[in-house]
Enzyme design. Sequence first.
Site, PDB file in Angstrom:
ATOM      1  CG  ASP A  60      -2.082  -0.834   1.113  1.00 47.68           C
ATOM      2  OD1 ASP A  60      -2.325  -1.321   0.009  1.00 47.68           O
ATOM      3  OD2 ASP A  60      -2.761  -1.031   2.126  1.00 47.68           O
ATOM      4  CG  ASN A 115       6.628   5.198  -3.017  1.00 48.24           C
ATOM      5  OD1 ASN A 115       7.589   5.452  -2.302  1.00 48.24           O
ATOM      6  ND2 ASN A 115       6.643   5.334  -4.315  1.00 48.24           N
ATOM      7  CG  ASP A 116      10.297   4.314   2.671  1.00 43.65           C
ATOM      8  OD1 ASP A 116       9.589   4.460   3.673  1.00 43.65           O
ATOM      9  OD2 ASP A 116      11.520   4.349   2.674  1.00 43.65           O
ATOM     10  CD  GLU A 170     -12.169  -0.410   7.340  1.00 43.27           C
ATOM     11  OE1 GLU A 170     -12.471   0.380   6.430  1.00 43.27           O
ATOM     12  OE2 GLU A 170     -11.074  -0.419   7.910  1.00 43.27           O
ATOM     13  CB  SER A 194      20.743  -1.488  11.329  1.00 39.24           C
ATOM     14  OG  SER A 194      21.567  -1.671  12.458  1.00 39.24           O
TER      15      SER A 194
END
Length: 506
Positions: free
Chosen positions: A152, A154-155, A181, A197
Amino acid sequence: CASSWVSATASPRLYLALLAPRLVMRNRCVLVVSVIEQLAQWHNSTVKAAMERLCNYIPEKLQGFCYVLAELYGPHIAELIDRKMNADVVCHSLKLCKQDPGQPLCHLYPPPKVSWFSTFFKATDCARSFMLELNSTEASSTLRGYHWRGRDCNDKNTTILLSSPSLLQQGVDPKDGLPYEEKFCKDSQGVVLLGDSAGAHFHIPPEWMTVTQMSAKSFANLPMAFTDELDWPQFSEITGFLNSTIGGWTDSLYLRLRRRNRCNHRDLQNISQNGMLTVYLSFSLARNQLLDNPAIVIYATIGNDVCNGNRDTLAHMTTPKEMLSNVVQALRYLDSCLPNGSHVILTGLVDGRFLWDNLHDRYHPLGQLNRDVTYSQLYSFLDCLQVSPCSGWLTPNETLRNLTSERALQLSNVLKEIARSEKFANFDIFYMDFPLRQTAEEWRKMGGEPWQLIEPVDGFHPSQIAAALGTSITWQKALREWPQVLGKENPFNNQIEAIFKDQGGH
Ligand SMILES: *[C@@H]1O[C@H](CO)[C@@H](O)[C@H](O)[C@H]1NC(C)=O
Ligand SMILES: *[C@@H]1O[C@H](CO)[C@@H](O)[C@H](O)[C@H]1NC(C)=O
Ligand SMILES: *[C@@H]1O[C@H](CO)[C@@H](O)[C@H](O)[C@H]1NC(C)=O
Ligand SMILES: *[C@@H]1O[C@H](CO)[C@@H](O)[C@H](O)[C@H]1NC(C)=O
Ligand SMILES: *[C@@H]1O[C@H](CO)[C@@H](O)[C@H](O)[C@H]1NC(C)=O
Ligand SMILES: *[C@@H]1O[C@H](CO)[C@@H](O)[C@H](O)[C@H]1NC(C)=O
Ligand SMILES: *[C@@H]1O[C@H](CO)[C@@H](O)[C@H](O)[C@H]1NC(C)=O
Ligand SMILES: CC(=O)N[C@H]1CO[C@H](CO)[C@@H](O)[C@@H]1O
């Protein structure tokens, strides 16, 4: 609050986001020359043939370039290797014109029999750039793909999460005209990870440097791995959603929440980043406070506050006072973003003495063929290059390791105290220790060895196995102690699955 950015910068600091790619880049010459050398040895071939073999293995897109470089630098490298120079010497010789005066000579392998300095100076030809001096920018310019947040999102565009809902969110039941829903979804929530990280799952595939098993298959994942900056969030303990292709198995909070309530499908995002220090907290959070479901936020910076590559590493660690102010500031920001009813789980810092204790005398993947590189050597090499991911723990100095753990414990106690005493309007807050002890215990019961819980190439990050086991431990704890965090099991799960199948993937 969607796509707002906070940056709470205190003092300028080394930052593992820069460090992780540097760690690879600064070593790439030694790494690749080692691989070429060992390929020649393993296949009893000339160095030239070994280079061609390596070029053949890597993805086609990069092959032309590889052959050009092999042509350019090959003869020189071959000559040095034929003279029994090891990878350290070859690389020093190739880079002599760049060697900063006054910098120590760093070496991964034991120095060759001939005196180190004399071979070093005789062997110079001063080739200006070398095949592995590939600039990292090329790799990092590609957009991070959907691995980071599910399809869903995009960064780079945090509004997308809201604007392209999953099938379930869009549908209406034809029988009664009610939106699915509304019918099926109560209590659904997303998962957010704020971490470093380790959370994003930093991993360098050992197949890239184990010549005894090397084939074209070993490098199939190379382009994708570099696009994602060597992180594999799609397999990680919080946001993983694909079956692991890097050993171990995938288990994640997201998958478990989704199993519990199918409405949680695709509601994941990962705003962790290599090396997010609490002082460098800058993130965008794709969540609309009024419209969206509540979220579970896992706030985990398990080592970077005490880990740096500085010579005086202790002086550069976050102090308890800084920790308190940074974390409280971050939580206030979250309070202004998260929908009411969210949950925040603070995870304590790890006790990194586990790393040295379990690895220092074992062979690194590069050292397995000839039994010549241990992790202790690797750590000293990284330290010498000033790219150690953690000078305080990856050191033979036991006093220093103890002091680093002491600080980590103090910082964990700050988090614990925050969870105990601070109150927020839109979320409740919990603390848990990093579950290293239980993880090791579980793994031992399954017949595993402690060293398998650590990434083999960097000797630092938790491995895929550790991540998957950690998830199950965290889940059990939450189920036992804070069941409200996980929400109720959705009684409509079977119906949702029957109607929507896998909803087009994650
Ligand atoms: C390696 O190859 C060379 C020449 O092809 C041969 O003389 C030598 O015996 C081989 N060595 C081994 C260990 O197979
Ligand atoms: C490598 O990248 C840096 C910035 O990312 C740039 O300044 C430098 O010029 C590049 N070097 C080469 C050789 O392209
Ligand atoms: C982000 O996505 C939305 C919806 O697709 C679009 O309207 C907007 O222009 C995008 N923003 C950027 C900066 O790309
Ligand atoms: C992983 O593989 C198993 C079977 O091998 C499959 O049932 C499962 O759906 C897969 N999981 C994911 C997340 O792809
Ligand atoms: C380090 O800590 C361990 C465990 O607390 C202790 O047994 C050991 O004596 C300490 N070593 C040094 C050098 O302080
Ligand atoms: C070990 O580390 C401690 C703390 O940084 C330092 O005082 C000591 O000199 C170090 N010992 C050695 C042998 O380097
Ligand atoms: C959040 O919800 C709780 C109960 O559900 C309510 O007591 C509280 O006032 C709400 N907080 C805000 C800021 O709306
Ligand atoms: C995985 C992910 O979403 N990473 C992002 C986290 O947030 C920082 C700062 O907003 C971004 O730079 C990362 O790309």
